[in-house]
Enzyme design. Structure first.
Site, PDB file in Angstrom:
ATOM      1  N   ARG A 373     -38.036  -2.896  41.689  1.00 26.01           N
ATOM      2  CA  ARG A 373     -38.539  -2.600  40.422  1.00 26.01           C
ATOM      3  C   ARG A 373     -39.802  -1.644  40.384  1.00 26.01           C
ATOM      4  NH1 ARG A 373     -42.615  -6.068  38.145  1.00 26.01           N
ATOM      5  NH2 ARG A 373     -43.560  -7.541  39.868  1.00 26.01           N
ATOM      6  N   SER A 441     -40.187 -12.271  35.822  1.00 22.12           N
ATOM      7  CA  SER A 441     -38.955 -12.226  35.880  1.00 22.12           C
ATOM      8  C   SER A 441     -38.734 -12.636  37.264  1.00 22.12           C
ATOM      9  CB  SER A 441     -37.963 -11.038  35.653  1.00 22.12           C
ATOM     10  OG  SER A 441     -38.302 -10.687  34.390  1.00 22.12           O
ATOM     11  N   SER A 443     -35.907 -12.922  40.936  1.00 21.37           N
ATOM     12  CA  SER A 443     -34.799 -12.347  41.303  1.00 21.37           C
ATOM     13  C   SER A 443     -33.243 -12.562  40.767  1.00 21.37           C
ATOM     14  CB  SER A 443     -34.632 -12.370  42.736  1.00 21.37           C
ATOM     15  OG  SER A 443     -34.832 -13.571  43.146  1.00 21.37           O
ATOM     16  N   GLN A 464     -33.670  -7.741  50.622  1.00 23.42           N
ATOM     17  CA  GLN A 464     -35.252  -7.792  50.037  1.00 23.42           C
ATOM     18  C   GLN A 464     -35.810  -6.439  50.447  1.00 23.42           C
ATOM     19  OE1 GLN A 464     -37.169  -9.005  47.705  1.00 23.42           O
ATOM     20  NE2 GLN A 464     -37.474 -11.008  49.049  1.00 23.42           N
ATOM     21  N   ARG A 521     -48.957 -34.841  68.548  1.00 25.45           N
ATOM     22  CA  ARG A 521     -48.675 -33.269  68.527  1.00 25.45           C
ATOM     23  C   ARG A 521     -48.003 -32.576  69.678  1.00 25.45           C
ATOM     24  NH1 ARG A 521     -52.478 -29.625  65.512  1.00 25.45           N
ATOM     25  NH2 ARG A 521     -53.783 -31.530  64.988  1.00 25.45           N
TER      26      ARG A 521
END
Length: 628
Positions: A373, A441, A443, A464, A521
């Protein structure tokens, strides 16, 4: 890959967790009124109600309470003595009584255990060989006591009333040092507790946090509704206090179930468990008769002769007998050839149809759609901004062309200038609905607008525009997976090696890890990381988008994109991204030999268009109206 089983043997021959039935504990506690005879009645009633286990409360009164506590006057309606010590001693069953009750429970065929409130009680329960220790909520925060119990390596059921998450985590890691056979019960220590304070969502928090531990619920509320909800949320152990008479003396009786309620609870728990079924959505055998009665099939419109090529003009969908091709197979029939005559309004059956080599379930075009756009929330004019010598939008078009797997390549935009760029680079231009090009808006809005105006498209690749390092080989592979009818959606992913934490809010000042255990971790170089969408592309069958309203539905998978180098991908959202992308796009162009596609695109038509745009911009600047 099958889900990891989270289970252990709580009692001999009885596992809890995963797909095993919820283990229901009838907590007799001290509701026996200090009477062995009443205790036996309660054991028998609990067995008849269908409970798995009866549980008592064991303590060494003189060890558990200090002198002042024992001598405190206890002149309340619930008291069994003049002092609190006399009251507790009256209700405490002897060790011989425990042995007698344990033998009675074994005779009836129901498991027998008890909560331990002090070190001597733990030792006694170990001596009589109870199948598990129950840790009462009041002692869950006593880490020395927890460790003493855990060292004995007897399964543990740990209530968490009056505790916070930090304490529960400490208990988890402490018990883990000695064994894995324990469960946490969500619990609110109030008698009775109102439903608004039961906080059943903690069950899910525990499940997310302690992924290798079955989670349960210990309830003190009235009725059975909350307990049933706990089971529906995944509680694998359910503990409820029980009584023979709620009007009896004692604080626990009012927060207990009578035996008729316990019977109903067990019955309803088993109904809830049966109703949960499996997580896979599919047609079940019990639905087959209704499918035959109400299901629709493809039928002929008019008398169709042998050799007729089927199309949407000579078929319809109706409730039909016999059942033939189902509605979702309608598109599969288009282009098929009849091998026999089919009368008007008759079902088209499989033995009357031949699918030629050219006929495919995929009838229509497989197109690439680049959404570009005019506006941009992050970088004004982003999609036409020059990157490595070309407008940003051009790089997605070139990748789609290089993939050589699309019937058509489209750019959906609300800007004629972007449309002209698209055409100059070999794509077609679709002028989208302005309402699908607003900042708010999605996609999906733009894709629905596109496919609604292109009924001949059966599959699309949403590429994309802001991802200029599209991998043409990955695009081609994803297209082949859709064409082979293996999947309904294939999208591109990368990996994240970030340790994530929950946000700190005004309501919650503490954070917790989302995707790792701090005590375990991993080193970043040893961690494969998390799979994340990188937004490069989404391939999908149009039918799925129209039916579900989502282009990531039904049979979904991903392909991992490492870019032009391990992890070298870029998604442009800020001006700084353009700087980082410049070198990556240059390497990308060299890796996939895009130069041969760029030369024709930068010919006379593109140069003239850019000259016209420059002239228009200059004219607009003279009147102070710089275009965006």
């Amino acid at each position: 890959m099958a889900a990891k089983k989270i289970e252990f043997e709580l009692c001999p021959g009885r596992n809890i967790g995963t797909d095993h039935p919820c283990f229901i504990i009838a907590e007799i506690g001290q509701n026996h009124q200090g009477d062995v005879g009443i205790a036996k009645q309660m054991i028998k009633a609990a067995k008849e109600a269908g409970a798995d286990c009866v549980k008592f409360q064991k303590s060494t009164v003189l060890e558990r309470f200090n002198k002042k506590c024992l001598e405190r006057p206890y002149n309340v309606p619930q008291s069994w003595g003049k002092t609190y010590g006399e009251h507790k001693l009256y209700l405490e069953l002897s060790e011989d009584a425990y042995l007698e009750l344990q033998a009675y429970a074994k005779e009836l065929g129901i498991y027998f255990s008890a909560s331990a409130f002090d070190f001597n009680a733990v030792n006694f329960l170990e001596k009589i060989n109870v199948p598990f220790f129950k840790v009462p909520s009041s002692d869950t925060g006593s880490l020395e006591f927890i460790e003493f119990m855990a060292k004995k390596r007897v399964p543990m059921v740990i209530s968490t009333g009056m505790q916070d998450m930090i304490t529960v985590k400490r208990v988890y890691h402490l018990v883990k040092k000695y064994h894995d056979n324990f469960t946490f019960l969500q619990c609110t220590s109030a008698y009775p507790v109102g439903p608004e304070n039961t906080n059943l969502r903690v069950i899910q928090t525990f499940q997310d946090t302690f992924k290798d531990v079955p989670i349960g619920y210990s309830g003190h509320e009235s009725g059975i509704s909350v307990s049933l909800a706990a089971v529906a949320l995944g509680a694998k152990v359910l503990e409820r206090h029980v009584t023979l008479d709620k009007s009896w003396k004692g604080t626990d009786h009012k927060a207990s179930l009578d035996m008729s309620e316990l019977t109903e609870l067990v019955k309803q728990v088993r109904i809830v468990e049966a109703s949960l079924g499996c997580p896979e959505k599919k047609m079940l055998d019990v639905e087959a008769p209704m499918k035959r009665k109400l299901g629709k099939s493809a039928v002929a419109i008019g008398d169709l002769k042998q050799g007729t090529v089927l199309s949407k003009d000579n078929m319809s969908i109706k409730n039909a007998e016999p059942v033939g091709f189902l509605p979702h197979e309608f598109s599969k029939l288009k282009g098929a050839i009849l091998t026999k005559d089919v009368g008007d309004d008759e079902t088209i059956l499989p033995n009357a149809v031949e699918f030629s080599a050219e006929t495919s379930a995929a009838t229509g075009k497989f197109v690439a759609v680049v959404l570009a756009r005019k506006g941009s929330k992050g970088v004004p004019g982003k999609n036409t901004k020059i990157l490595n010598g070309l407008p940003l939008v051009a790089w997605s078009i070139l990748a789609a062309r290089k993939a050589s797997c699309f019937d058509e390549i489209w750019v959906s935009t609300d800007c004629d200038h972007i449309g002209a760029i698209a055409e100059s680079f070999g794509a077609m231009y679709f002028r989208r609905d302005p309402m699908s090009a607003l900042d708010r808006s999605s996609s999906k809005d733009a894709l629905l607008d596109f496919v609604g105006n292109h009924p001949d498209v059966w599959a699309a690749a949403y590429i994309q525009c802001t991802f200029p390092t599209q991998n043409p080989d990955l695009l081609s592979k994803a297209v082949s997976m859709i064409r082979a009818d293996e999947f309904d959606c294939v999208f591109s992913v990368g990996r994240s090696h970030k340790f994530r934490w929950t946000p700190i809010t005004a309501e919650n000042k503490y954070t917790r890890p989302l995707n790792f255990d701090p005590s375990k971790r991993p080193r970043r170089q040893d961690w494969q990381g998390e799979i994340i969408e990188n937004g490069a592309f989404y391939m999908f069958r149009v039918e799925e988008l129209l039916c579900s309203g989502d282009y990531q539905s039904n049979r979904v998978t991903y392909l991992e994109d490492f870019g032009v180098g391990q992890g070298e991908t870029v998604d442009i959202d800020t001006p700084e991204d353009f700087v980082r992308a410049e070198l990556l796009v240059k390497k990308h162009c060299e890796t996939y030999n895009l130069d041969d596609l760029i030369a024709p695109a930068t010919g006379e038509k593109y140069r003239q268009m850019m000259m016209m745009e420059a002239a228009r911009t200059a004219a607009a600047q003279k009147v102070g109206d710089t275009p965006q």
